[in-house]
Design an enzyme around this catalytic site. Structure first.
Site, PDB file in Angstrom:
ATOM      1  N   TYR A  43       0.837  -1.205   0.000  1.00 57.29           N
ATOM      2  CA  TYR A  43       0.000   0.000   0.000  1.00 57.29           C
ATOM      3  C   TYR A  43       0.869   1.252   0.000  1.00 57.29           C
ATOM      4  O   TYR A  43       1.789   1.395   0.804  1.00 57.29           O
ATOM      5  CB  TYR A  43      -0.912   0.009   1.227  1.00 57.29           C
ATOM      6  CG  TYR A  43      -1.703   1.298   1.363  1.00 57.29           C
ATOM      7  CD1 TYR A  43      -2.779   1.575   0.529  1.00 57.29           C
ATOM      8  CD2 TYR A  43      -1.346   2.273   2.292  1.00 57.29           C
ATOM      9  CE1 TYR A  43      -3.487   2.748   0.617  1.00 57.29           C
ATOM     10  CE2 TYR A  43      -2.046   3.462   2.410  1.00 57.29           C
ATOM     11  CZ  TYR A  43      -3.115   3.702   1.570  1.00 57.29           C
ATOM     12  OH  TYR A  43      -3.802   4.875   1.662  1.00 57.29           O
ATOM     13  N   HIS A  67      -4.487  16.247  -3.056  1.00 57.03           N
ATOM     14  CA  HIS A  67      -4.843  16.379  -1.644  1.00 57.03           C
ATOM     15  C   HIS A  67      -4.666  17.806  -1.130  1.00 57.03           C
ATOM     16  O   HIS A  67      -5.165  18.138  -0.048  1.00 57.03           O
ATOM     17  CB  HIS A  67      -4.016  15.411  -0.801  1.00 57.03           C
ATOM     18  CG  HIS A  67      -4.498  13.989  -0.895  1.00 57.03           C
ATOM     19  ND1 HIS A  67      -4.734  13.356  -2.088  1.00 57.03           N
ATOM     20  CD2 HIS A  67      -4.800  13.076   0.068  1.00 57.03           C
ATOM     21  CE1 HIS A  67      -5.158  12.127  -1.875  1.00 57.03           C
ATOM     22  NE2 HIS A  67      -5.209  11.928  -0.571  1.00 57.03           N
ATOM     23  N   ASN A  69       0.616  11.944   5.784  1.00 58.25           N
ATOM     24  CA  ASN A  69      -0.163  11.031   6.609  1.00 58.25           C
ATOM     25  C   ASN A  69       0.228  11.191   8.074  1.00 58.25           C
ATOM     26  O   ASN A  69       0.913  10.345   8.651  1.00 58.25           O
ATOM     27  CB  ASN A  69       0.069   9.588   6.147  1.00 58.25           C
ATOM     28  CG  ASN A  69      -1.218   8.796   6.152  1.00 58.25           C
ATOM     29  OD1 ASN A  69      -1.989   8.886   7.090  1.00 58.25           O
ATOM     30  ND2 ASN A  69      -1.436   8.031   5.091  1.00 58.25           N
ATOM     31  N   TYR A 110     -19.893  32.125  45.081  1.00 55.70           N
ATOM     32  CA  TYR A 110     -19.135  31.027  44.482  1.00 55.70           C
ATOM     33  C   TYR A 110     -18.044  31.517  43.531  1.00 55.70           C
ATOM     34  O   TYR A 110     -16.961  30.948  43.463  1.00 55.70           O
ATOM     35  CB  TYR A 110     -20.079  30.099  43.698  1.00 55.70           C
ATOM     36  CG  TYR A 110     -20.933  29.187  44.537  1.00 55.70           C
ATOM     37  CD1 TYR A 110     -20.987  29.293  45.926  1.00 55.70           C
ATOM     38  CD2 TYR A 110     -21.709  28.208  43.927  1.00 55.70           C
ATOM     39  CE1 TYR A 110     -21.782  28.461  46.678  1.00 55.70           C
ATOM     40  CE2 TYR A 110     -22.508  27.356  44.671  1.00 55.70           C
ATOM     41  CZ  TYR A 110     -22.548  27.483  46.055  1.00 55.70           C
ATOM     42  OH  TYR A 110     -23.330  26.652  46.788  1.00 55.70           O
ATOM     43  N   ARG A 164     -15.106  32.436  46.082  1.00 49.87           N
ATOM     44  CA  ARG A 164     -14.447  31.415  46.907  1.00 49.87           C
ATOM     45  C   ARG A 164     -14.232  30.103  46.174  1.00 49.87           C
ATOM     46  O   ARG A 164     -13.434  29.274  46.623  1.00 49.87           O
ATOM     47  CB  ARG A 164     -15.209  31.191  48.204  1.00 49.87           C
ATOM     48  CG  ARG A 164     -16.603  30.621  48.101  1.00 49.87           C
ATOM     49  CD  ARG A 164     -17.211  30.536  49.507  1.00 49.87           C
ATOM     50  NE  ARG A 164     -18.652  30.595  49.468  1.00 49.87           N
ATOM     51  CZ  ARG A 164     -19.439  29.539  49.718  1.00 49.87           C
ATOM     52  NH1 ARG A 164     -18.912  28.376  50.034  1.00 49.87           N
ATOM     53  NH2 ARG A 164     -20.746  29.680  49.673  1.00 49.87           N
ATOM     54  N   PHE A 223      -2.597   7.277  12.321  1.00 54.02           N
ATOM     55  CA  PHE A 223      -2.882   8.639  11.860  1.00 54.02           C
ATOM     56  C   PHE A 223      -4.203   9.174  12.406  1.00 54.02           C
ATOM     57  O   PHE A 223      -4.522  10.344  12.240  1.00 54.02           O
ATOM     58  CB  PHE A 223      -2.950   8.662  10.329  1.00 54.02           C
ATOM     59  CG  PHE A 223      -3.826   7.571   9.776  1.00 54.02           C
ATOM     60  CD1 PHE A 223      -5.195   7.620   9.911  1.00 54.02           C
ATOM     61  CD2 PHE A 223      -3.268   6.466   9.150  1.00 54.02           C
ATOM     62  CE1 PHE A 223      -6.011   6.606   9.430  1.00 54.02           C
ATOM     63  CE2 PHE A 223      -4.068   5.445   8.661  1.00 54.02           C
ATOM     64  CZ  PHE A 223      -5.444   5.517   8.808  1.00 54.02           C
ATOM     65  N   GLU A 239     -12.621   5.474   4.610  1.00 49.80           N
ATOM     66  CA  GLU A 239     -12.325   6.255   5.817  1.00 49.80           C
ATOM     67  C   GLU A 239     -13.670   6.618   6.445  1.00 49.80           C
ATOM     68  O   GLU A 239     -14.158   7.747   6.331  1.00 49.80           O
ATOM     69  CB  GLU A 239     -11.483   7.466   5.443  1.00 49.80           C
ATOM     70  CG  GLU A 239     -10.140   7.041   4.849  1.00 49.80           C
ATOM     71  CD  GLU A 239      -9.384   8.130   4.134  1.00 49.80           C
ATOM     72  OE1 GLU A 239      -9.805   9.305   4.227  1.00 49.80           O
ATOM     73  OE2 GLU A 239      -8.367   7.820   3.476  1.00 49.80           O
TER      74      GLU A 239
END
Length: 511
Positions: A53, A83, A196, A282, A285, A330, A416
């Site tokens: 791959y 990309h 990646n 509140y 404190r 990744f 994906e």
């Protein structure tokens, strides 16, 4: 200042030095040797003809498509071009510099199968102050920060855009030529190795950690000033009260506030008054409980980012025994969860600060201070609208505190099918922290005004330092001012380190 990328990685301080202080980057000989050994394995795989791959196949949903040897370099270049598909305004220079250094770090660990020249190319961009133009939209946080890193990688090829010194967009080829740099040609596996990774979200998270650590300390400072101005009690901050609930962040915050309230004529004026402030509100404190919980959240986020900084984040990875294995490293879930968690904590630090501001300005609750901290209220509105601004920012931070990491959308033909949204989580965390800076600025200005209005009683050393830091541009209580520039300058005081340093010189170190 030099940062040397070792085969064992780098530190958070290294990232900050390169991203924010323009440190020069070098690659250690051991890292070059590790990359060379890893590349030899990839070259051997190529020669054998085995399908692997990203080396001899396509990517994502095209993982089963075999690529002929003569087209594998073309494949890597096409990957980067396709990309680099982001859109929107450019990411800040410091984020992009952090990304590039972190990608060098990952490659230098020697499990990515790339030539050393690839990592050196990124180093050359950093050392020549060439910052790729990386659009803000494009990453889903799995497979890593693909689009942002592709925009970085495209500049190595002499394509795409880089960020001009004036914020303009410049052709990368022009910038490389001006710097005397030659565009790179990619070999098998190298395009994939450049993109990646989780480097964008990790870079933003490391920068955010540095900002949050400072702001959480400044939140203790502004809380102490507000408590002092409102004639609050120091008793809730005694260490024995926090020893019985031993959250470390809470103990650190309470110790800070108690230290900041010492040696104050304002505090002395009511310390022994048994009828005074049996219980403060509140927002006063419980300041250490909220800011302390945020500190503990920050400690968790530091642990997560430290692990990621030691990680090899690539796919596939080239193991030292010669195997090339696909991973899911990744996936940005650890960073996305951490960024969302820290955003929630920072939003609440700002929310409780705004509640103290509102109390300081309210004549029915601020213990004899004038309405809206104006000595001539009516004609003048004092800090009334500054609190409006703070309230609006709190509302925005609440929206931003909604987690991004639960909002997965499937991509790449369902290959994906679960993504982290870590980039979005880290990006909105930075916005939350920027908003927190503004909220603490409003509280700082309000606290200073309150202390000034307690004259002739003198404030604590911390209070005097804060008054001195602001009086040059904010003046004394009186007729209304054009507040926007005053708030901008007060923001700069919060973001900077000078006031903290001055206070620490007077009272001792703050946690």
């Amino acid at each position: 200042m030099n940062v040397i990328v070792q085969s064992t990685g780098i530190t958070p301080a290294d990232v900050l030095a390169v991203a924010r202080r323009d440190a020069r980057v070098e690659i250690a000989d051991a890292a070059i040797a590790a990359m060379t050994r890893s590349r030899d394995i990839v070259d051997g795989i190529e020669a054998s003809g085995r399908p692997v791959y990203g080396v001899s196949t396509g990517f994502g949903a095209l993982a089963n498509t075999s690529i002929a040897p003569e087209r594998r370099a073309e494949l890597q270049h096409a990957l980067i071009r396709s990309h680099a598909a982001g859109i929107g305004a450019p990411m800040p220079r410091e984020v992009v510099r952090a990304m590039m250094l972190l990608r060098v770090r990952s490659l230098a660990l020697g499990l990515s199968g790339v030539r050393p020249v690839l990592a050196q190319g990124l180093v050359d961009l950093l050392n020549h102050d060439i910052t790729p133009w990386v659009p803000e939209h494009g990453s889903l946080g799995a497979s890593g920060d693909l689009a942002p890193l592709a925009h970085c990688a495209l500049a190595l090829l002499g394509e795409g855009w880089v960020l001009g010194k004036d914020g303009s967009r410049i052709d990368a080829a022009q910038a490389l030529q001006a710097a005397g740099l030659t565009p790179l040609d990619l070999a098998a596996k190298e395009g994939l190795a450049l993109i990646n990774g989780t480097d964008g979200m990790l870079g933003m998270l490391l920068l955010a950690i540095d900002d949050a650590a400072h702001l959480f300390t400044m939140a203790d400072v502004t809380a102490a000033l507000a408590i002092e101005a409102m004639l609050g009690s120091e008793r809730p901050f005694f260490p024995e009260l926090h020893a019985i609930r031993p959250h470390p962040g809470q103990q650190a915050s309470a110790a800070n506030i108690l230290k900041l309230l010492q040696n104050s004529a304002i505090m002395d004026s009511h310390r022994d008054d048994l009828a005074h402030a049996v219980q403060d509100a509140y927002s006063m404190r419980c300041a250490p409980q909220v800011a302390g919980a945020a500190r503990d959240t920050l400690a968790f986020v530091e642990t997560v980012s430290g692990r990621e900084l030691r990680s090899v984040v690539d796919n596939p990875v080239v193991l030292t025994d010669g195997r090339v294995e696909s991973t899911g490293n990744f996936h940005g879930a650890p960073l996305g969860f951490a960024a969302d968690y820290l955003a929630i904590a920072a939003a609440e630090v700002g929310a409780i600060a705004e509640r103290r501001v509102d109390r300081l300005l309210d004549v029915t609750r601020n213990r004899t201070l004038p309405p809206f901290l104006s000595p001539d209220a009516g004609v003048n509105s004092g800090l009334m609208i500054a609190q409006y601004t703070a309230a609006g920012i709190v509302a925005e931070n609440r929206r931003l505190a909604a987690p991004a990491s639960v909002d997965s959308l499937p991509t790449s033909g369902m290959q994906e099918d679960h993504v982290s949204m870590g980039w979005a989580a880290a990006k909105k965390l930075r916005t939350v922290l920027d908003n927190l800076t503004s909220l603490l600025a409003v509280e700082l200005l309000s606290g200073v005004r309150g202390l000034q209005l307690r004259a002739p009683l003198t404030p604590s050393p911390a209070g005097r330092a804060a008054v001195d830091a602001l009086v040059g541009f904010a003046g004394e209580p009186g007729p209304d001012l054009f507040l926007a520039p005053v708030l901008e300058q007060t923001r700069a005081v919060i973001a900077g380190r000078t006031l903290r340093t001055t206070i620490e010189e007077a009272v001792g170190p703050l946690a």
